[in-house]
Motif scaffolding. Structure first.
Motif, mmCIF file in Angstrom:
data_model
loop_
_atom_site.group_PDB
_atom_site.id
_atom_site.type_symbol
_atom_site.label_atom_id
_atom_site.label_comp_id
_atom_site.label_asym_id
_atom_site.label_seq_id
_atom_site.Cartn_x
_atom_site.Cartn_y
_atom_site.Cartn_z
ATOM 1 N N GLU B 49 0.872 -1.366 -0.041
ATOM 2 C CA GLU B 49 -0.010 0.071 -0.017
ATOM 3 C C GLU B 49 0.834 1.106 -0.130
ATOM 4 N N ILE B 50 1.891 1.108 0.897
ATOM 5 C CA ILE B 50 2.672 2.448 0.970
ATOM 6 C C ILE B 50 3.450 2.700 -0.586
ATOM 7 N N ALA B 51 3.860 1.565 -1.321
ATOM 8 C CA ALA B 51 4.596 1.856 -2.385
ATOM 9 C C ALA B 51 3.559 2.126 -3.477
ATOM 10 N N ALA B 52 2.692 1.485 -3.703
ATOM 11 C CA ALA B 52 1.691 1.663 -4.678
ATOM 12 C C ALA B 52 0.567 2.739 -4.804
ATOM 13 N N VAL B 53 0.238 3.065 -3.498
ATOM 14 C CA VAL B 53 -0.992 4.056 -3.428
ATOM 15 C C VAL B 53 -0.413 5.522 -3.852
ATOM 16 N N PRO B 54 0.788 5.921 -3.485
ATOM 17 C CA PRO B 54 1.151 7.333 -4.017
ATOM 18 C C PRO B 54 1.655 7.096 -5.358
ATOM 19 N N ALA B 55 2.113 6.463 -5.887
ATOM 20 C CA ALA B 55 2.489 5.981 -7.344
ATOM 21 C C ALA B 55 1.244 6.058 -8.242
ATOM 22 N N VAL B 56 -0.001 5.457 -7.795
ATOM 23 C CA VAL B 56 -1.266 5.476 -8.361
ATOM 24 C C VAL B 56 -1.722 6.955 -8.583
ATOM 25 N N ASN B 63 3.573 3.986 -13.719
ATOM 26 C CA ASN B 63 3.431 3.932 -12.193
ATOM 27 C C ASN B 63 3.566 2.821 -11.597
ATOM 28 N N PHE B 64 3.320 1.446 -12.479
ATOM 29 C CA PHE B 64 3.259 0.293 -11.917
ATOM 30 C C PHE B 64 4.653 -0.249 -11.963
ATOM 31 N N LYS B 65 5.373 0.164 -12.606
ATOM 32 C CA LYS B 65 7.094 -0.220 -12.740
ATOM 33 C C LYS B 65 7.634 0.325 -11.425
ATOM 34 N N ILE B 66 7.366 1.801 -11.221
ATOM 35 C CA ILE B 66 7.870 2.503 -10.118
ATOM 36 C C ILE B 66 7.529 1.989 -8.963
ATOM 37 N N ALA B 67 6.196 1.662 -8.651
ATOM 38 C CA ALA B 67 5.739 1.145 -7.436
ATOM 39 C C ALA B 67 6.266 -0.339 -7.393
ATOM 40 N N SER B 68 6.585 -1.127 -8.399
ATOM 41 C CA SER B 68 7.060 -2.554 -8.132
ATOM 42 C C SER B 68 8.614 -2.448 -7.630
ATOM 43 N N ALA B 155 1.025 -3.250 -19.791
ATOM 44 C CA ALA B 155 1.508 -1.778 -19.879
ATOM 45 C C ALA B 155 2.409 -1.200 -19.033
ATOM 46 N N GLY B 156 2.397 -1.852 -18.074
ATOM 47 C CA GLY B 156 3.253 -1.159 -16.943
ATOM 48 C C GLY B 156 2.539 -0.042 -16.190
ATOM 49 N N VAL B 157 1.424 0.176 -16.331
ATOM 50 C CA VAL B 157 0.526 1.279 -15.776
ATOM 51 C C VAL B 157 -0.599 0.990 -14.883
ATOM 52 N N MET B 158 -0.735 1.731 -13.829
ATOM 53 C CA MET B 158 -2.034 1.445 -13.148
ATOM 54 C C MET B 158 -3.103 2.282 -13.014
ATOM 55 N N TYR B 159 -4.246 1.971 -13.457
ATOM 56 C CA TYR B 159 -5.497 2.717 -13.439
ATOM 57 C C TYR B 159 -5.519 3.870 -14.117
ATOM 58 N N ARG B 160 -4.594 3.964 -15.281
ATOM 59 C CA ARG B 160 -4.638 4.734 -16.213
ATOM 60 C C ARG B 160 -5.331 4.629 -17.620
ATOM 61 N N ALA B 176 -8.998 2.933 -7.453
ATOM 62 C CA ALA B 176 -7.570 3.306 -7.771
ATOM 63 C C ALA B 176 -6.874 3.043 -6.439
ATOM 64 N N MET B 177 -7.409 3.243 -5.300
ATOM 65 C CA MET B 177 -6.581 3.169 -3.992
ATOM 66 C C MET B 177 -6.883 1.702 -3.268
ATOM 67 N N ALA B 178 -7.660 1.043 -3.998
ATOM 68 C CA ALA B 178 -7.557 -0.361 -3.559
ATOM 69 C C ALA B 178 -6.682 -1.216 -4.593
ATOM 70 N N VAL B 179 -5.601 -1.243 -4.166
ATOM 71 C CA VAL B 179 -4.394 -1.816 -5.250
ATOM 72 C C VAL B 179 -3.961 -3.357 -5.008
ATOM 73 N N PHE B 180 -5.284 -4.067 -4.687
ATOM 74 C CA PHE B 180 -5.081 -5.393 -4.539
ATOM 75 C C PHE B 180 -4.560 -5.979 -5.785
ATOM 76 N N PRO B 181 -5.400 -5.696 -6.907
ATOM 77 C CA PRO B 181 -5.121 -6.320 -8.371
ATOM 78 C C PRO B 181 -3.607 -5.909 -8.811
ATOM 79 N N MET B 182 -3.145 -4.787 -8.226
ATOM 80 C CA MET B 182 -1.570 -4.569 -8.679
ATOM 81 C C MET B 182 -0.960 -5.367 -7.963
ATOM 82 N N TRP B 183 -1.219 -5.925 -6.695
ATOM 83 C CA TRP B 183 -0.188 -6.922 -6.116
ATOM 84 C C TRP B 183 -0.141 -8.222 -6.886
ATOM 85 N N THR B 184 -1.505 -8.603 -7.358
ATOM 86 C CA THR B 184 -1.588 -9.806 -8.077
ATOM 87 C C THR B 184 -0.440 -9.336 -9.425
ATOM 88 N N ALA B 185 -0.736 -8.311 -10.069
ATOM 89 C CA ALA B 185 0.114 -8.022 -11.174
ATOM 90 C C ALA B 185 1.670 -8.138 -10.768
#
Lengths: 253, 386
Positions: B49-56, B63-68, B155-160, B176-185
């Motif tokens: 959450e700390i890594a992904a939400v600000p990036a989103v 933003n996904f690559k940066i959060a990852s 595509a390496g992007v989140m919610y865009r 967008a703030m519920a980033v569980f699908p991004m963790w799956t990604a």
């Protein structure tokens, strides 16, 4: 306020499946009542008796429902408040307390009661044998494999049967409209959707014009879909067929 | 093979190592491998959450690559810290971080006389796993959540990008703030496996056992009185006494069977968390209902059950509570509200029952991440009014 309370009652009944003669809530309420009467440990009383009871009271409280809906801007998810009741944990704990020393016979009765009052999840019409590792219909996978570009993205018009699945397999396929059109209560309008799904017989000329406006590189139709004139008269050619789906390629693009 | 190793690393090794951190800060008798793994998962999701939400919210491109990348650094550092703590504990001769004060003798007694019940439970669990892998459960929301995961992977992007059609879109804060699908990604990218396969096959194989592990830990507190040693190493005789004092352990497999049957037959409507658990296992809201909300019960049992005094030795449980609260935000925006409500109601009742008003402040402090989350949510959702 009375009306809001009655709405909450309806939500509760729908959640618990009363209209389909499911009475799992009865087991839960029985366990809750038993724990009310017998649980001596006050910390466990808090977790398994007081907190669920308070949540239930809040759930039916019209004022609380108004605040929830205002805060969440969503009345459709109000039922999720009932997740806080912890039905399975409270029921299991209460039933085991009720069993006392008669564990095995108690277990048999508890399981029988749950089976009788509940509903077998795997009977659901939405559950079927997986056709591949993606858990998507094989036809959707085969169609996308045929039309997916090596580079870039294309727009493809697909029938409602495939709309949920195509982009779960490849995001290189874009759609003129998506799942939002299939949810009647969302009440969206899309001319392409009207021409594709709502028309009894497809008006080929208008249909082709709309599809080209996106532009859709491929149009996929069920083989029994009625059309005024064949799509091939409007610059499309049959690219292939997968099961009941015929793939047309727009040769003008 | 590389994918399997990657799954094992990111879904077992990493959370287990992270879980050693809270385990280091709880009394030895509360420790167990289940505690370590579960708290590791909640810790890992909190880090995500700390890594992904600000990036989103504030990074537009890649933003996904940066959060990852940020999440990878966070998790590896946390896992390394956990391993260091394990090593230091072992060197100091303190009770193990993983097993606490329990040893094989007690473990053997644990299963004694309840083999049939445990076998029945594992048959039920195996049946659910088989159904999850061999059968598919259609859910329309997958056209959103699973595609979001796949978009992040491809595509390496989140919610865009609009998942339903593929067009570009503004930020939908609620989702967008519920980033569980991004963790799956993230897991999909690291393992090199298509996100839809990870969602529909791998996630159930992980999340269903993990949920039962949580139920097991709850049942363990409810039905098994663990030996109390005050965090000191116990001798053989004391251990035998402790083993004899174990009472009600026969109820634990009964509890697990009832829980499993309840999940399988809990489909009284499409709304129950039991239905969500077995038909949409991979979606954040299902995780919220089946794992995060019950985890609060577990945490409250850990805090208060067995009359353990709150103090420095319980810091790990409070860390866990913070992580569970943060995981709610990872799963679903509404889950944050639900979790806050359950925590508030339970804490209020506990404060009254225990005449312990300090608990209100302690739990309130543990809910600060939720308040921050909701503050950001409201700010982002209504910033257009400013």
């Amino acid at each position: 306020m009375w009306g809001i309370f009655l709405e909450s009652v309806v939500i509760f009944k729908n959640y618990m499946g009363y209209h389909e003669n499911h009475f799992l809530a009865g087991i839960y309420l029985l366990a809750l009542l038993y724990l009310w009467l017998t649980e001596k440990d006050r910390r466990r009383r808090v977790l398994f008796v007081y907190a669920p009871t308070l949540i239930l009271i809040l759930f039916f409280c019209p004022l609380f429902r108004k605040v929830f809906v205002r805060l969440m801007e969503d009345s459709e998810t109000y039922y999720r408040l009932l997740w806080l009741l912890q039905m399975s944990i409270v029921s299991a704990y209460g039933l085991i307390r009720l069993m006392g020393r008669h564990r095995r016979i108690g277990l048999a009765f508890a399981c029988l009661a749950i089976v009788a009052c509940g509903d077998y999840v795997y009977d659901s019409e939405h559950i079927s044998r997986a056709q591949n590792a993606y858990h998507l219909p094989q036809e959707a996978v085969d169609i996308v494999d045929m039309i997916e570009p090596e580079e870039g993205r294309i727009t493809v018009l697909v029938p409602a049967d495939l709309i949920y699945y195509v982009r779960q397999y490849s995001t290189d396929i874009e759609l003129p409209y998506g799942r939002e059109m299939l949810i009647a209560r969302w009440d969206y309008y899309n001319a392409m959707y009207e021409a594709m799904e709502e028309a009894e017989v497809i008006d080929t000329k208008t249909f082709a014009e709309l599809a080209r406006a996106y532009p859709c590189a491929y149009v996929i139709l069920k083989e029994d879909r009625e059309m005024r004139e064949p799509l091939t008269d409007y610059g499309y050619s049959v690219y292939g067929q997968v099961g009941a789906f015929v793939i047309y390629k727009d040769m003008t693009l | 093979m590389a994918s399997v190793i990657s799954f094992i690393f990111w879904l077992l090794v990493i959370p287990f190592c992270i879980g050693l951190i809270p385990a280091n800060f709880i009394p030895a008798e509360k420790r167990s491998p289940g505690f370590v793994l579960l708290s590791g998962y909640f810790g890992m999701w909190a880090l995500f959450e700390i890594a992904a939400v600000p990036a989103v919210l504030w990074v537009e491109y890649d933003n996904f690559k940066i959060a990852s990348a940020v999440f990878t650094v966070f998790t590896l550092l946390a896992a390394a810290a956990g391993v260091v703590l394990l090593y230091r504990n072992g060197k100091a001769g303190a009770p193990g971080l993983i097993l606490g004060t329990r040893v094989t003798a007690v473990a053997k007694r644990f299963f004694a006389g309840t083999g049939v019940e445990w076998l029945l439970f594992f048959v039920l669990l195996g049946f659910q796993l088989y159904k999850a892998v061999a059968f598919t459960s259609f859910d329309g929301d997958d056209a959103y959540y699973v595609v979001e995961s796949l978009l992040a992977q491809e595509a390496g992007v989140m919610y865009r990008i609009l998942p339903l059609t593929g067009g570009s879109t503004g930020l939908d804060v609620r989702h967008a703030m519920a980033v569980f699908p991004m963790w799956t990604a993230f897991v999909s990218v690291r393992a090199g496996v298509h996100a839809t396969i990870v969602s529909h096959v791998v996630m159930p194989l992980v999340l269903i056992p993990l949920t039962y592990l949580l139920y097991y830990e709850i049942g363990r507190i409810l039905f098994v009185k663990m030996p109390r040693t005050g965090g000191k190493q116990i001798g053989k005789e004391q251990l035998q006494d402790a083993g004899r004092s174990v009472s009600g352990r026969e109820n634990l497999p009964i509890f697990m069977i009832v829980m499993a049957v309840f999940q399988i037959f809990g489909n009284v409507s499409i709304y129950t968390n039991e239905t969500f658990f077995l038909t949409r296992t991979w979606q954040g809201k299902a995780v919220a209902g089946a794992l995060v909300i019950p985890a609060l019960v577990w945490v409250f049992l850990l805090i208060y059950d067995k009359g353990v005094k709150n103090g420095r030795t319980d810091v790990g449980v409070w860390i866990l509570l913070v992580c569970v609260n943060m995981t709610a935000g990872v799963c679903s925006s509404i889950a944050v509200f639900l979790v806050c409500l359950l925590v508030a109601v339970t804490t209020f009742c506990l404060a009254v029952a225990e005449r312990d008003w300090k608990i209100l402040f302690k739990v309130g402090a543990a809910c600060i991440p939720n308040v921050v989350y909701m503050g950001i949510y409201v700010f982002m959702a209504y910033s257009y009014l400013l």
